[in-house]
Design a protein around this motif. Structure first.
Motif, mmCIF file in Angstrom:
data_model
loop_
_atom_site.group_PDB
_atom_site.id
_atom_site.type_symbol
_atom_site.label_atom_id
_atom_site.label_comp_id
_atom_site.label_asym_id
_atom_site.label_seq_id
_atom_site.Cartn_x
_atom_site.Cartn_y
_atom_site.Cartn_z
ATOM 1 N N HIS A 135 0.809 -1.225 0.000
ATOM 2 C CA HIS A 135 0.000 0.000 0.000
ATOM 3 C C HIS A 135 0.834 1.263 0.000
ATOM 4 O O HIS A 135 0.317 2.354 0.244
ATOM 5 N N ASN A 136 2.154 1.095 -0.229
ATOM 6 C CA ASN A 136 3.005 2.272 -0.369
ATOM 7 C C ASN A 136 2.926 3.176 0.871
ATOM 8 O O ASN A 136 2.897 4.397 0.752
ATOM 9 N N ASN A 137 2.887 2.535 2.051
ATOM 10 C CA ASN A 137 2.569 3.292 3.260
ATOM 11 C C ASN A 137 3.582 3.026 4.371
ATOM 12 O O ASN A 137 3.424 2.107 5.180
ATOM 13 N N PHE A 138 4.614 3.833 4.438
ATOM 14 C CA PHE A 138 5.667 3.633 5.430
ATOM 15 C C PHE A 138 5.136 3.755 6.860
ATOM 16 O O PHE A 138 5.559 3.031 7.762
ATOM 17 N N ALA A 139 4.187 4.687 7.065
ATOM 18 C CA ALA A 139 3.679 4.956 8.420
ATOM 19 C C ALA A 139 3.147 3.687 9.089
ATOM 20 O O ALA A 139 3.294 3.499 10.301
ATOM 21 N N ALA A 140 2.564 2.766 8.273
ATOM 22 C CA ALA A 140 2.002 1.537 8.842
ATOM 23 C C ALA A 140 3.109 0.598 9.336
ATOM 24 O O ALA A 140 2.895 -0.231 10.210
ATOM 25 N N PHE A 141 4.288 0.742 8.766
ATOM 26 C CA PHE A 141 5.398 -0.138 9.135
ATOM 27 C C PHE A 141 6.272 0.498 10.227
ATOM 28 O O PHE A 141 6.958 -0.212 10.978
ATOM 29 N N ALA A 142 6.213 1.814 10.351
ATOM 30 C CA ALA A 142 7.133 2.543 11.242
ATOM 31 C C ALA A 142 7.184 2.003 12.683
ATOM 32 O O ALA A 142 8.292 1.822 13.224
ATOM 33 N N PRO A 143 6.032 1.714 13.330
ATOM 34 C CA PRO A 143 6.119 1.215 14.713
ATOM 35 C C PRO A 143 6.883 -0.103 14.806
ATOM 36 O O PRO A 143 7.603 -0.344 15.785
ATOM 37 N N HIS A 144 6.756 -0.952 13.782
ATOM 38 C CA HIS A 144 7.470 -2.233 13.777
ATOM 39 C C HIS A 144 8.967 -2.013 13.585
ATOM 40 O O HIS A 144 9.797 -2.674 14.209
ATOM 41 N N LEU A 145 9.289 -1.080 12.711
ATOM 42 C CA LEU A 145 10.702 -0.783 12.473
ATOM 43 C C LEU A 145 11.345 -0.255 13.757
ATOM 44 O O LEU A 145 12.475 -0.628 14.116
ATOM 45 N N GLU A 146 10.598 0.582 14.441
ATOM 46 C CA GLU A 146 11.057 1.116 15.737
ATOM 47 C C GLU A 146 11.403 -0.046 16.676
ATOM 48 O O GLU A 146 12.452 -0.064 17.330
ATOM 49 N N LYS A 147 10.524 -1.013 16.711
ATOM 50 C CA LYS A 147 10.704 -2.169 17.581
ATOM 51 C C LYS A 147 11.923 -2.998 17.160
ATOM 52 O O LYS A 147 12.731 -3.419 17.988
ATOM 53 N N MET A 148 12.040 -3.229 15.847
ATOM 54 C CA MET A 148 13.169 -4.015 15.329
ATOM 55 C C MET A 148 14.498 -3.332 15.661
ATOM 56 O O MET A 148 15.494 -3.978 15.989
ATOM 57 N N LEU A 149 14.486 -2.013 15.543
ATOM 58 C CA LEU A 149 15.678 -1.232 15.848
ATOM 59 C C LEU A 149 16.043 -1.391 17.325
ATOM 60 O O LEU A 149 17.212 -1.603 17.686
ATOM 61 N N ASP A 150 15.013 -1.333 18.149
ATOM 62 C CA ASP A 150 15.240 -1.469 19.584
ATOM 63 C C ASP A 150 15.782 -2.869 19.926
ATOM 64 O O ASP A 150 16.721 -3.010 20.712
ATOM 65 N N PHE A 151 15.217 -3.898 19.315
ATOM 66 C CA PHE A 151 15.699 -5.264 19.537
ATOM 67 C C PHE A 151 17.154 -5.406 19.097
ATOM 68 O O PHE A 151 17.962 -6.053 19.770
ATOM 69 N N ALA A 152 17.471 -4.818 17.950
ATOM 70 C CA ALA A 152 18.844 -4.923 17.436
ATOM 71 C C ALA A 152 19.825 -4.264 18.412
ATOM 72 O O ALA A 152 20.920 -4.789 18.676
ATOM 73 N N LYS A 153 19.414 -3.121 18.958
ATOM 74 C CA LYS A 153 20.270 -2.431 19.937
ATOM 75 C C LYS A 153 20.466 -3.305 21.174
ATOM 76 O O LYS A 153 21.583 -3.438 21.685
ATOM 77 N N GLN A 154 19.368 -3.897 21.641
ATOM 78 C CA GLN A 154 19.460 -4.765 22.830
ATOM 79 C C GLN A 154 20.394 -5.941 22.580
ATOM 80 O O GLN A 154 21.175 -6.325 23.450
ATOM 81 N N LYS A 155 20.300 -6.501 21.378
ATOM 82 C CA LYS A 155 21.130 -7.644 21.022
ATOM 83 C C LYS A 155 22.615 -7.277 21.124
ATOM 84 O O LYS A 155 23.406 -7.997 21.734
ATOM 85 N N ALA A 156 22.969 -6.148 20.503
ATOM 86 C CA ALA A 156 24.374 -5.716 20.536
ATOM 87 C C ALA A 156 24.812 -5.454 21.978
ATOM 88 O O ALA A 156 25.961 -5.726 22.358
ATOM 89 N N ALA A 157 23.875 -4.942 22.780
ATOM 90 C CA ALA A 157 24.210 -4.686 24.190
ATOM 91 C C ALA A 157 24.440 -6.006 24.929
ATOM 92 O O ALA A 157 25.366 -6.120 25.733
ATOM 93 N N PHE A 158 23.631 -7.016 24.646
ATOM 94 C CA PHE A 158 23.841 -8.341 25.254
ATOM 95 C C PHE A 158 25.220 -8.886 24.886
ATOM 96 O O PHE A 158 25.867 -9.550 25.686
ATOM 97 N N TRP A 159 25.648 -8.621 23.662
ATOM 98 C CA TRP A 159 26.969 -9.107 23.236
ATOM 99 C C TRP A 159 28.106 -8.348 23.915
ATOM 100 O O TRP A 159 29.270 -8.696 23.742
ATOM 101 N N GLY A 160 27.751 -7.266 24.599
ATOM 102 C CA GLY A 160 28.764 -6.557 25.374
ATOM 103 C C GLY A 160 29.250 -5.251 24.766
ATOM 104 O O GLY A 160 30.237 -4.682 25.206
#
Ligand code: ZN
Length: 513
Positions: A135-160
């Motif tokens: 649907h050519n609609n980034f806004a609908a995906f944005a909250p998920h991307l926010e979450k994925m970004l947060d998970f990725a940050k947490q992962k790197a933090a777990f690795w030290g």
């Protein structure tokens, strides 16, 4: 576990556990391959569960206490003497312990609950991405991307990794020892040089496309692809080729590597270049040394080095004049009504036509790395907080305009085009551009060692090239880290110079710059 077990005994036990894990992973890879190629749609739901079970088993085999204890003992033994080296003549035990220790540490530091939470969010995120793109609609995906970004940050933090270095942690995961600092130093100047070259090319007349207005029968395309694939040295007894929506390569065993492609009726070469690309990945997997078989060492050493093998075959060899001199007449045999009157030069120019566009996977050799550098820069800004998720589409479009002079007409062909971010795979994109750089460094050294390959390619004789790649790169599997490998083989550190010189030379000649 028996505490008096000798270092050689520890190693033997560790190899058994590792071997079982490899078998489980490859069984999962086979189910995955089947899902992408032949699985009837009714089987998808059950397949997801089967895959989750197998992947869980493989993960458990890696993080269990016994592996941790064995690794600890072996690392101690190694610091004391060489007993383990002597016990195992051919098998590179020290590399095995180093590599397994890295994998173990990466896996064991991530809490099991977090893994589960991630997997669930990833599923939702991917589904949201598919809808948003439709649907050519980034806004609908944005909250998920926010979450994925947060998970990725947490992962790197777990690795030290410390808070300011989280993106480095993810980059290191795919390409050990290359971080923001190193990549910026390499990508920055490359970006400027490529941009300038593109501007010069854009000022020249477009050579046109000889495929336009034709329909290329898919069955014939497939037959030609099979002829080329076997012609360049793919052994049909050690692998096979099938069709999937997105081309990929998967190694199911030492003597079983699967590649896939797909065909477009409007372009007889889109499928073929995927075949040659995936063929390059397959040659790497099929070229591993026998002594590494069944172990964690029997894989490519990094995403970037893997990509160097596919890009070497697809672009440096597969889009060269000398490659096509013998193959173009064969292509014409398959498509004589369509190409019968098209001369070689016009065909060759179509193969290497530079037309910057919005889509990365359709990009030409000159534009391609700019697509990647933009993604790297945006990821870096997302992690350092210089850019918010909501500002991403605007920054994307501005970058495309600036680097490639391309206007994106919507999010679907802009910021939403790639699957990677929806899966939380931040830090992965650079490996595509690194593949180009490594490829040219290896290729120049290969020419230095075996002499010019022009005559070989004209004769369709690929044996010497394969031997060189096997001896210098493939054989070693994960025994060498990427930075060691490039230094050992070429005597130089990673650099963009060879790649840029190759691009500059080829396209200066093609476009009369
Ligand atoms: Zn690839």
């Amino acid at each position: 576990m028996n505490n008096n077990i000798s270092p050689a005994g520890c190693l033997e036990r560790l190899r058994v556990l590792d071997r079982e894990r490899m078998h489980i992973s490859r069984a999962a890879a086979l189910l995955q391959w089947d899902q992408e190629t032949y699985l009837p749609s009714g089987g998808i739901e059950e397949r997801a569960e089967q895959l989750a079970v197998l992947e869980g088993l493989a993960h458990e085999r890696l993080i269990n206490n016994e592996v941790g204890e064995l690794l600890g003992k072996l690392r101690d033994a190694f610091s004391l003497d060489n007993a383990v080296h002597n016990a195992q003549d051919e098998f590179p035990a020290d590399d095995f312990i180093r590599v397994l220790h890295r994998d173990y540490e990466k896996a064991v530091k991530i809490p099991v609950d977090f893994v589960r939470e991630c997997a669930k969010a990833e599923g939702l995120s991917q589904a949201a991405w598919i809808e948003a793109r439709k649907h050519n609609n980034f806004a609908a995906f944005a909250p998920h991307l926010e979450k994925m970004l947060d998970f990725a940050k947490q992962k790197a933090a777990f690795w030290g990794w410390e808070r300011t270095k989280l993106y480095d942690g993810l980059l290191d995961y795919y390409e050990p020892s290359l971080g923001v600092h190193e990549l910026t130093a390499i990508f920055g100047p490359l970006r400027d040089r490529l941009q300038l070259l593109l501007q010069k090319i854009a000022a020249k007349p477009n050579p046109g496309n000889v495929f336009i207005n034709h329909n290329f029968e898919k069955a014939k395309q497939e037959a030609f692809c099979r002829e080329v694939l076997s012609g360049i040295g793919f052994d049909g007894k050690r692998g096979r080729m099938d069709i999937s929506a997105h081309p990929f390569t998967t190694a199911l065993g030492f003597n079983d590597v699967r590649i896939t492609t797909r065909y477009a009726a409007s372009d007889p070469l889109s499928g073929l270049f995927s075949v040659i690309h995936e063929g390059g990945h397959a040659f790497y997997e099929l070229g591993l040394d026998k002594s590494l078989r069944y172990s964690s060492l029997a894989e490519g050493t990094s995403m970037g080095i893997h990509e160097s093998q596919s890009r070497l075959w697809e672009n440096v060899i597969g889009r060269s004049r000398v490659f096509w001199e013998p193959w173009y007449p064969r292509l014409k045999d398959y498509f004589s009504p369509e190409l019968g009157t098209v001369d070689f030069e016009s065909f060759y120019r179509t193969v290497n036509n530079v037309v910057p566009g919005p889509i990365r996977v359709e990009a030409d050799e000159v534009s391609y790395s700019l697509h990647i550098i933009l993604r790297f820069e945006l990821e870096e800004k997302l992690f350092s907080g210089k850019l918010s998720v909501n500002e991403l589409p605007e920054a994307w479009n501005a970058g495309m305009k600036d680097y490639l002079n391309v206007e994106c007409t919507g999010d679907a062909e802009g910021v939403l085009q790639d699957v990677h971010w929806s899966m939380g795979a931040f830090g992965y994109f650079p490996s595509y551009a690194l593949g180009n750089l490594y490829a040219l460094q290896f290729w120049n050294k290969l020419q230095e060692d075996i002499g010019t390959t022009d005559q070989m390619l004209r004769r369709r004789d690929y044996g010497t090239i394969h031997s060189w790649l096997r001896d210098n790169i493939h054989h070693k599997g994960r025994c060498k880290k990427p930075a060691e490998l490039i230094m050992d083989v070429t005597g130089n550190l990673l650099s963009a110079d060879s790649f840029f010189r190759y691009i500059e030379q080829k396209y200066t000649e093609l476009y009369g710059l």
